[in-house]
Scaffold this motif. Structure first.
Motif, PDB file in Angstrom:
ATOM      1  N   ARG A  23     102.744 -12.576 -24.207  1.00 54.24           N
ATOM      2  CA  ARG A  23     102.016 -12.733 -25.468  1.00 54.24           C
ATOM      3  C   ARG A  23     102.942 -12.327 -26.598  1.00 54.24           C
ATOM      4  O   ARG A  23     103.669 -11.353 -26.491  1.00 54.24           O
ATOM      5  N   ILE A  24     102.855 -13.069 -27.686  1.00 57.50           N
ATOM      6  CA  ILE A  24     103.761 -12.813 -28.802  1.00 57.50           C
ATOM      7  C   ILE A  24     102.995 -12.151 -29.937  1.00 57.50           C
ATOM      8  O   ILE A  24     101.864 -12.537 -30.231  1.00 57.50           O
ATOM      9  N   ASP A  27     106.349 -10.160 -36.072  1.00 52.66           N
ATOM     10  CA  ASP A  27     106.849  -8.928 -36.680  1.00 52.66           C
ATOM     11  C   ASP A  27     106.041  -8.604 -37.946  1.00 52.66           C
ATOM     12  O   ASP A  27     105.814  -7.434 -38.259  1.00 52.66           O
ATOM     13  N   PHE A  58      97.711 -10.644 -30.890  1.00 54.62           N
ATOM     14  CA  PHE A  58      98.520 -11.115 -29.752  1.00 54.62           C
ATOM     15  C   PHE A  58      98.008 -12.461 -29.248  1.00 54.62           C
ATOM     16  O   PHE A  58      98.025 -12.722 -28.056  1.00 54.62           O
ATOM     17  N   ASN A  61     100.375 -17.321 -26.732  1.00 57.26           N
ATOM     18  CA  ASN A  61     100.928 -17.163 -25.381  1.00 57.26           C
ATOM     19  C   ASN A  61     102.253 -17.900 -25.248  1.00 57.26           C
ATOM     20  O   ASN A  61     102.472 -18.912 -25.906  1.00 57.26           O
ATOM     21  N   LEU A  62     103.101 -17.373 -24.381  1.00 60.75           N
ATOM     22  CA  LEU A  62     104.278 -18.144 -23.998  1.00 60.75           C
ATOM     23  C   LEU A  62     104.452 -18.063 -22.487  1.00 60.75           C
ATOM     24  O   LEU A  62     103.934 -17.151 -21.842  1.00 60.75           O
ATOM     25  N   ILE A  73     105.921 -22.420 -25.707  1.00 64.25           N
ATOM     26  CA  ILE A  73     105.205 -21.545 -26.642  1.00 64.25           C
ATOM     27  C   ILE A  73     104.067 -22.317 -27.280  1.00 64.25           C
ATOM     28  O   ILE A  73     104.246 -23.479 -27.680  1.00 64.25           O
TER      29      ILE A  73
END
Ligand SMILES: [Zn+2]
Length: 189
Positions: A23-24, A27, A58, A61-62, A73
């Motif tokens: 999960r990404i 920043d 979050f 997903n990747l 992604i």
């Protein structure tokens, strides 16, 4: 969700703790994430909305193909669309890359679990009466059974083996939908 990689590998995203999924978080959202943790620590109320917000942070997903290393992604503007990235070195496709980019930060020491089901009457949706479903970083074969003795022997053999290697945090055995065995690391510390 199921989808095919260009190399032919079939992705299945229908369980938890998938070794090729991550999960990404952006920043730009990182400070908000810590603000959420702060709010949870301070408040003793129902934190449901904060947990939902963390889940949203979050949301993307990747996946990495364990067979060829390509990365997929989700497109945040259209989650049903996956954007594919091919590993390259100096502009040339490079298939010999680390294909386990998305395993746990514990690496190979990550503790999974062992789950097994037996049905005296074979269920309609199944080709066999006994199944062992490991969630692990290692691959195991021959996990479907038609006689109870082999099923049970294999379950306890795997359980002792994986527990010895400290690779599972819990194990469950169900017989005809009734829990007949349950072990959890937390209760045995
Ligand atoms: Zn692939």
């Amino acid at each position: 969700m199921h989808f095919l990689c260009k190399c032919g590998y079939r992705f299945h995203d229908s369980t938890d703790c998938i070794s090729y999924k991550g999960r990404i978080i952006a920043d730009q959202d990182w400070n908000e994430f810590w603000d959420c943790i702060d709010k949870i620590e301070k408040s003793h109320e129902n934190n449901h909305a904060i947990y939902e917000r963390i889940d949203d942070l979050f949301h993307l997903n990747l996946y990495q193909c364990p067979s060829c290393g390509r990365v997929f992604i989700e497109n945040p503007e259209n989650i049903s669309q996956l954007i594919r990235f091919t590993p390259c070195l100096e502009g040339e496709p490079e298939p010999d890359v680390n294909k386990r980019l998305l395993i746990s930060s514990h690496g190979e020491k990550w503790k999974g679990h062992l789950y097994a089901d037996w049905y005296d009457e074979k269920p309609e949706w199944c080709d066999c009466r006994g199944m062992i479903y490991p969630t692990l970083n290692i691959q195991l074969d021959d996990l479907t059974f038609d006689d109870y003795e082999s099923f049970e022997n294999r379950f306890y053999e795997l359980f002792e083996h994986l527990k010895g290697l400290r690779l599972i945090s819990y194990a469950i055995l169900n017989v005809n939908r009734k829990r007949t065995f349950m072990w959890s690391e937390k209760n045995n510390e």
